[in-house]
Design a protein around this motif. Structure first.
Motif, PDB file in Angstrom:
ATOM      1  N   THR A 290      69.179  33.356 -23.880  1.00 46.39           N
ATOM      2  CA  THR A 290      68.330  32.495 -23.327  1.00 46.39           C
ATOM      3  C   THR A 290      67.249  33.117 -22.248  1.00 46.39           C
ATOM      4  O   THR A 290      66.091  32.900 -22.089  1.00 46.39           O
ATOM      5  CB  THR A 290      69.064  31.384 -22.540  1.00 46.39           C
ATOM      6  N   PHE A 294      63.327  33.058 -22.439  1.00 46.14           N
ATOM      7  CA  PHE A 294      62.713  32.470 -21.472  1.00 46.14           C
ATOM      8  C   PHE A 294      62.357  32.996 -20.039  1.00 46.14           C
ATOM      9  O   PHE A 294      61.758  32.603 -19.151  1.00 46.14           O
ATOM     10  CB  PHE A 294      63.377  30.905 -20.982  1.00 46.14           C
ATOM     11  N   VAL A 297      67.021  31.559 -16.427  1.00 48.87           N
ATOM     12  CA  VAL A 297      67.888  30.605 -17.124  1.00 48.87           C
ATOM     13  C   VAL A 297      68.104  29.403 -15.942  1.00 48.87           C
ATOM     14  O   VAL A 297      68.157  29.800 -14.838  1.00 48.87           O
ATOM     15  CB  VAL A 297      69.257  30.839 -17.608  1.00 48.87           C
ATOM     16  N   HIS A 298      67.824  28.021 -16.269  1.00 46.43           N
ATOM     17  CA  HIS A 298      68.076  27.336 -15.232  1.00 46.43           C
ATOM     18  C   HIS A 298      69.567  26.859 -14.923  1.00 46.43           C
ATOM     19  O   HIS A 298      70.314  26.927 -15.833  1.00 46.43           O
ATOM     20  CB  HIS A 298      67.307  25.713 -15.564  1.00 46.43           C
ATOM     21  N   THR A 301      70.794  24.481 -17.078  1.00 46.61           N
ATOM     22  CA  THR A 301      71.154  24.905 -18.474  1.00 46.61           C
ATOM     23  C   THR A 301      72.864  25.570 -18.346  1.00 46.61           C
ATOM     24  O   THR A 301      73.509  25.010 -19.361  1.00 46.61           O
ATOM     25  CB  THR A 301      70.145  25.953 -18.849  1.00 46.61           C
ATOM     26  N   PRO A 362      60.664  22.133 -20.960  1.00 46.25           N
ATOM     27  CA  PRO A 362      61.272  23.626 -20.803  1.00 46.25           C
ATOM     28  C   PRO A 362      62.752  23.760 -20.691  1.00 46.25           C
ATOM     29  O   PRO A 362      63.468  24.405 -21.179  1.00 46.25           O
ATOM     30  CB  PRO A 362      60.658  24.278 -19.747  1.00 46.25           C
ATOM     31  N   GLY A 363      63.411  22.872 -19.559  1.00 46.88           N
ATOM     32  CA  GLY A 363      64.994  22.997 -19.526  1.00 46.88           C
ATOM     33  C   GLY A 363      65.825  22.330 -20.661  1.00 46.88           C
ATOM     34  O   GLY A 363      66.811  23.094 -20.998  1.00 46.88           O
ATOM     35  N   ARG A 365      64.670  22.652 -23.947  1.00 48.67           N
ATOM     36  CA  ARG A 365      64.428  23.980 -24.838  1.00 48.67           C
ATOM     37  C   ARG A 365      65.647  24.953 -24.522  1.00 48.67           C
ATOM     38  O   ARG A 365      66.243  25.566 -25.410  1.00 48.67           O
ATOM     39  CB  ARG A 365      62.903  24.511 -25.087  1.00 48.67           C
ATOM     40  N   GLN A 366      65.804  25.321 -23.077  1.00 51.87           N
ATOM     41  CA  GLN A 366      66.828  26.367 -22.801  1.00 51.87           C
ATOM     42  C   GLN A 366      68.079  25.930 -23.152  1.00 51.87           C
ATOM     43  O   GLN A 366      68.839  26.348 -23.640  1.00 51.87           O
ATOM     44  CB  GLN A 366      66.513  26.337 -21.179  1.00 51.87           C
ATOM     45  N   PHE A 370      70.359  27.847 -25.925  1.00 48.34           N
ATOM     46  CA  PHE A 370      71.790  28.308 -25.208  1.00 48.34           C
ATOM     47  C   PHE A 370      72.860  27.846 -26.040  1.00 48.34           C
ATOM     48  O   PHE A 370      73.846  28.623 -26.625  1.00 48.34           O
ATOM     49  CB  PHE A 370      71.953  27.770 -23.699  1.00 48.34           C
TER      50      PHE A 370
END
Length: 759
Positions: A290, A294, A297-298, A301, A362-363, A365-366, A370
């Protein structure tokens, strides 16, 4: 298999090396805006939103309120000292420009800076009335001693213009502090700016703790002190702390449950250790991939990924359940026999996660990358390493025998069972009809309520403009933008009283050249008449001094240190020409926002921007589009099952379809709103739920397969059930949907297994 195990070992060693560098670098992201889809608006709108976001990212504002002015100042003195000492992440306070400097900077252009009310008065009032007003100003205390100042502004236009400029904010300098009165209290305004981004987690920032310590010290000096704190860094810090707690709760809680279940089933440390190995490798690989895809990573996530623990253990559990039932079969022969079912289960789950990633968030997709990567890594670990490392027996246990044997007692769906199922379907449809869509972007907001309330209070008391609702004004040149701003302000000034408390615009400080020229001619004509009238009364020849011959230009003002507020509104030139923002004060409610849009719809170059409504609209559209993709996913999975199982494929497919329906129906009956994250949970349920049917079709009533299904479903229920405890509404909605759905598909799948006479 030896080569496969060696290659996978090399890959995992690379992952371990990356993990060390990752945690040292601190590449975690807590910015909620990073989760949102990119706006469908133009680049100009994106630029404006980014400017507003950047301007607020590092600011912290604290209000200290006390009934007594002196006690408020004493508390502020203690608070400021403690706050600065306790928060190492605060940047040194920058000296600001004084109001006197701004007055002096604009003084040469006083004759062409008018408010709409002043302009209207000069145009409509009689000369006699204006002469009397000028004489009154001249004879006020101190007026006769400043005849030269009076000559430059006989009608006191300059002071009135400055009052209008500063009237948007109640704050005034007083005894070296910024203060105002409201709600029966004297308030002192303190502000700070963080050194780095509000969303940086590696700068040692502990803003909340420093503010609480400073508050405690100030209360000793001033008992009963009221303290309000607001700012993006405080919300970011609270989100990071909350996400850390939830990762620990969900990840460790579900891992502990899995360990307990595996121990009850296999009564050995070896299966626990090897199942845990598949989970650890899966999570580490998911995190590294991840970050590589990207860049960071958030935190959400990781919170979502913590629930992966409840899915990725299935591969190891299926292996050990089969090993327990067939102790005489060699490990590699056993894994080869399980491989078709494991691969099919992996493919359906990965398809579900990849469909999850089709949403332009975007979150999300992460989360999809993941989870899909983590499942694949867990599968490879189970397939490549577990047979090599498993060197002992798996003794039978009473728990495993009881669970595996329960499949024989599980009823098959026939006769009256179909009628009961029809009643359940009807009941669910009624629940679905009770659902109400809820696409509010605030579903992603998870700050503590006390911090949210404090933020609102600070905004109300300081009359701060909304960063999510504003006008974007565009034109082919600077002057055209300023002229269009002036046309917009004329419309806003005609709105019904109470609709709007005020606005901020670049043209408040630098009018268009056309407006400056017209106002300069107007003041020159009217003030000459007034001075002539006053001179006749005084018996003197009065003459107004000259002002700057050239108009005030935007760049000349923006270059001044006093133009901080104006610079924040001016966007400059971009792909769509020149643009600026007009911010609004006191706009409250959807009706007022709708009025803004309709009242200005015909103005050229003026666009009403409502970021909250825009993103909520995006979420509504994506909820609908993801529902369509969910239907497509069901068709794709049915095709995959049909390829393997032919006419019996529906037996593995229908339980998940019904579980989705029953889960949504339950949400309707308990009064939950329906949002995008409910649909995304159903997409994931498709991948997980079909696995149960696949293993039942592949095993032909094998008790060991049912044991693995029960253990996997129980751990999945626990992991996603814990996700339902999240303080983030979106994650809670996801968790509840999965909780209901997994429970239903777990119950339904055995009902649809083939009858004995069907083979």
């Amino acid at each position: 298999m030896r080569w496969a195990a060696g290659l996978w070992l090399a890959a995992v060693l690379l992952v371990i090396g990356h993990q060390v560098s990752f945690w040292r670098a601190g590449q975690l992201d807590t910015d909620v805006l990073a989760l949102l889809p990119r706006s469908e608006q133009s680049p100009g709108v994106l630029q404006a939103a980014q400017v507003l976001s950047d301007s607020a990212q590092r600011q912290i504002v604290v209000l200290l309120g006390s009934p007594d002015e002196q006690s408020a100042q004493r508390a502020a003195r203690v608070f400021a000292a403690e706050w600065r000492a306790g928060d190492a992440a605060l940047a040194p306070a920058a000296p600001g420009a004084s109001p006197a400097q701004a007055v002096q900077a604009l003084q040469p252009w006083r004759d062409r800076l008018l408010t709409p009310a002043q302009r209207l008065r000069l145009e409509r009032a009689s000369t006699a009335e204006l002469v009397q007003s000028a004489l009154t100003a001249l004879h006020q205390p101190g007026g006769s001693g400043r005849l030269s100042d009076w000559l430059s502004d006989p009608l006191s236009l300059w002071s009135s213009w400055w009052s209008a400029r500063t009237g948007a904010s109640p704050v005034r300098p007083q005894d070296g502090w910024l203060m105002f009165e409201a709600d029966g209290l004297h308030w002192v305004v303190l502000s700070g700016e963080t050194r780095g981004s509000a969303f940086s987690l590696h700068d040692g920032a502990m803003h909340g703790d420093a503010i609480r310590a400073a508050e405690a010290a100030a209360r000793v000096e001033t008992p009963g002190l009221k303290v309000l704190a607001a700012g993006v860094p405080l919300h970011a810090e609270a989100a990071a702390a909350q996400a850390s707690r939830e990762v620990n709760l969900i990840g460790l809680g579900s891992l502990g449950a899995i360990v307990l279940l595996v121990w009850c089933a296999f009564r050995s440390v070896r299966p626990i250790a090897l199942v845990a190995l598949t989970l650890v490798v899966g999570c580490m690989t998911a995190l590294s991939v991840t970050v590589l895809v990207f860049g960071k990573v958030h935190l959400l996530t990781l919170v979502f990924g913590a629930s992966l623990v409840g899915v990725a253990e299935d591969y190891g559990i299926h292996y050990f359940a089969s090993r327990q039932r067939q102790p005489g079969v060699a490990p590699f022969e056993l894994i080869r026999g399980l491989m078709p079912a494991l691969l099919l289960a992996l493919c359906t789950s990965v398809i579900a996660y990849l469909v999850l990633g089709l949403a332009p968030f975007p979150g999300l997709r992460q989360m999809a990358v993941f989870s899909a990567t983590g499942l694949t890594a867990a599968f490879l670990t189970a397939a490549c390493w577990v047979p090599w490392l498993d060197r002992g027996r798996v003794a039978p246990s009473r728990f495993a025998a009881a669970v595996g044997g329960s499949l024989e007692r599980w009823p098959l769906l026939r006769g009256r069972g179909w009628w009961a199922l029809a009643v359940a379907v009807l009941f669910s449809f009624v629940g679905v009809a009770r659902l109400a869509a809820n696409d509010d972007i605030r579903q992603l907001q998870s700050s503590p309520q006390v911090l949210v309330d404090s933020q609102r209070e600070v905004g109300r008391l300081l009359r701060l403009p909304s960063p999510a609702q504003f006008f974007l004004v565009q034109g082919a040149s600077e002057q055209q933008v300023l002229e269009r701003e002036e046309a917009l302000k004329a419309v806003l000034d005609r709105l019904p009283a109470g609709t709007l408390a005020g606005y901020q615009a670049v043209s408040d400080w630098v009018p268009s050249i056309a407006r400056q020229q017209a106002d300069a001619l107007l003041t020159a004509r009217v003030e000459a008449q007034v001075l002539a009238g006053v001179g006749s009364v005084l018996g003197e020849q009065l003459e107004r001094p000259a002002f700057a011959p050239d108009p005030l230009t935007l760049q000349r003002w923006l270059d001044r240190p006093e133009a901080t507020a104006t610079r924040a509104l001016w966007l400059g030139v971009g792909t769509e020409g020149y643009s600026s923002m007009v911010l609004l004060h006191g706009l409250d409610g959807r009706a007022a926002a709708q009025l803004m849009q309709t009242a200005t719809a015909t103005l050229p170059g003026v666009r009403w921007i409502d970021r909250t409504a825009e993103v909520s609209g995006l979420m509504a559209r994506y909820r609908i589009s993801m529902s369509v993709l969910l239907a497509v996913g069901f068709v794709l999975v049915l095709g995959l099952l049909w390829h393997r199982h032919g006419r019996t494929a529906w037996r593995a497919w229908l339980p998940t379809l019904l579980a989705c329906l029953f889960s949504v129906g339950m949400l309707g009956w308990i009064g939950e709103g329906f949002q995008l994250f409910n649909v995304l949970a159903l997409v994931l349920l498709l991948g997980i739920g079909v696995d149960y049917g696949i293993f039942l079709l592949e095993s032909h009533d094998d008790g060991s397969a049912w044991l693995a299904i029960v253990l996997g479903a129980a751990s999945t229920l626990l992991s996603f059930g814990l996700l339902g405890l999240s303080n983030t509404p979106a994650l809670r909605a996801f968790g509840l949907t999965m909780l209901f759905g997994v429970a239903f598909v777990w119950f339904l799948s055995p009902l649809f297994r083939p009858h004995a006479d069907h083979g």
